[in-house]
Design an enzyme around this catalytic site. Sequence first.
Site, PDB file in Angstrom:
ATOM      1  N   ASP A  82       0.828  -1.209   0.000  1.00  0.00           N
ATOM      2  CA  ASP A  82       0.000   0.000   0.000  1.00  0.00           C
ATOM      3  C   ASP A  82       0.857   1.252   0.000  1.00  0.00           C
ATOM      4  OD1 ASP A  82       0.891  -0.799   2.568  1.00  0.00           O
ATOM      5  OD2 ASP A  82      -0.442   0.666   3.485  1.00  0.00           O
ATOM      6  N   GLU A  83       0.253   2.336  -0.444  1.00  0.00           N
ATOM      7  CA  GLU A  83       0.788   3.692  -0.301  1.00  0.00           C
ATOM      8  C   GLU A  83       2.266   3.823  -0.692  1.00  0.00           C
ATOM      9  OE1 GLU A  83      -1.791   5.664   3.212  1.00  0.00           O
ATOM     10  OE2 GLU A  83      -0.324   4.229   3.941  1.00  0.00           O
ATOM     11  N   VAL A  84       2.614   3.368  -1.865  1.00  0.00           N
ATOM     12  CA  VAL A  84       4.001   3.515  -2.315  1.00  0.00           C
ATOM     13  C   VAL A  84       4.183   4.942  -2.858  1.00  0.00           C
ATOM     14  CG1 VAL A  84       5.814   2.611  -3.792  1.00  0.00           C
ATOM     15  CG2 VAL A  84       4.049   1.076  -2.903  1.00  0.00           C
ATOM     16  N   GLU A 105      -4.259  -1.624  -3.500  1.00  0.00           N
ATOM     17  CA  GLU A 105      -3.527  -0.893  -4.538  1.00  0.00           C
ATOM     18  C   GLU A 105      -2.794  -1.823  -5.504  1.00  0.00           C
ATOM     19  OE1 GLU A 105      -3.510  -0.023  -1.284  1.00  0.00           O
ATOM     20  OE2 GLU A 105      -2.551   1.936  -1.027  1.00  0.00           O
TER      21      GLU A 105
END
Length: 544
Positions: A340-342, A393
């Site tokens: 997530d959230e890269v 994601e």
Amino acid sequence: METQVAAPLLLLLVGVCLARREEYYDDVPDVGFTSQYGPLWPLPQKFQTSAVVFKLSGASFRIVDAKESSSGASCALLQNAYRRYFNYIFPSTKKQGHNKKKTFVSALSELQVWTTSADSDCDGFPDVTSDESYQLSVDSSVAVLKAAKVWGVLRGLETFSQLVYEDEYGAISVNRTEINDFPRFAHRGVLLDTSRHFLPVKVILANLEAMAWNKFNVFHWHIVDDPSFPYLSRTFPQLSQQGAYHPYTHVYTPSDVKMIIEFARLRGIRVIPEFDTPGHTLSWGKGQKDLLTPCYSGASPSGTFGPVNPILNTTYEFMSMLFKEISTVFTDAYIHLGGDEVDFGCWKSNPDIQKFMEQQGFGTDYKKLESFYIQRILDIVSTTNKHYMIWQEVLDNGVKLKPDTVVNVWMGNQLEAELEKVTGAGFTTILSAPWYLDWIGYGQDWQKYYLAEPLSFKGTDAQKKLVIGGEACLWGEYVDGTNLTPRLWPRASAVAERLWSDKDVRDVNDAYSRLAQHRCRMIQRGIPAEPLITGFCPHEYSGQ
Ligand SMILES: *[C@@H]1O[C@H](CO)[C@@H](O)[C@H](O)[C@H]1NC(C)=O
Ligand SMILES: *[C@@H]1O[C@H](CO)[C@@H](O)[C@H](O)[C@H]1NC(C)=O
């Protein structure tokens, strides 16, 4: 001048306060309402009770293996559970029973436990297919708890203990009851985060215990992240040596991890560790040189680091060895790989990465680089024979996933469209989005968690079947051992009932009556579960 300004301001503030209070008091349940189901939580699927009462004496009541049972005295998991539940049913003062000399007109002398399947799973680990159903019958001097597997027995013992109450004269009692129960969803989890704050093992164990009282069956252990790396790896000890808040006091040793997994198993709870990459890995970089991407400011390195460096062979050699270890330390069939959230900013700034992007023909689409990385991690983990879970994601960004991948949906915006998409693509799905318990506010937010319906999205029956459950997530930014337990309970209990009970069990008044009693029961059993609203418990929490 000052007062002239202050008066309207004051009015405005009062107005705001009133508005806030009104908003929340609107949906306050009727606290005077008493559920016909007593203090049961989560509510069983099929339940019948009557006013016939049996009395239990702490001196003589026994939980025993039925003669016909496939698991007997050699099943440590059950013997352990009998002891736990005996202690819940007879709080210390009642064990000898001041009713010792009295013979009751109708006494319940024993609870017979009967596992019907030839292999009761006594020595096994629970998994997503585990049968947790059970039947409980209290209608003569002998009560019977029947289940195919030990997992159903554990759930049934909890229910039995919730049926037992102290009557107005202090006698331990249970009404005639028939229950036929099974979970609506197979995956009912709690996520705890041990990176943002270290959680002492004792705190984790206490919450696993509370999870069992709520029939949760998955501990999603978000074990490492940016702030700290408390997992002590045998292969790469420098990861926690350098990356934990403290190398001895703030780590989970191999024996800690083993103890947690066994404690959970004895309660029918799976432990799914999450090793989140390529983002959320700052703490990894401290003990593993060249693992993270050096960020650039103009033409020179800025001294800061970004996500895992996806262009080096050494990265994948490291990950292979680490995940090989993880796959033997953790017994569950699944590992959560995060994803997530890269943040692409650092990758964009780095000239070597830019060159690599060009060579691979990725253009400026950094999602392709992320996919390149994740693809390789998935391949690595596949060779360990583990299955994997990932955050949404990874799918959203177009990574090719093995069909048995479990997608963890966490984003609240366009949730229904996402569920439609993920299940439409044929992936098994776990829902976390409605249950971020780290978001706190004024009022009774348990109702919001309680009323969230996992299957309200548009889709075929086949799509809905792919949603196998959900998780209550308590991220750790503002949570450590001081406040974790009261922040989690009883708010997570609302999620527990949503995931266990029938979809039509949605009456907030009925839920309030049962949940308030359930919360008092959790307090009596020793954990500081916070109040729902004004009121009291017969046995108040007084610290430990
Ligand atoms: C159990 O029986 C008692 C006494 O007859 C009755 O008052 C009570 O409502 C019953 N409780 C439940 C949960 O049925
Ligand atoms: C990385 O590994 C690949 C495949 O084994 C190899 O072709 C390549 O030369 C290696 N790169 C470096 C920099 O060692």
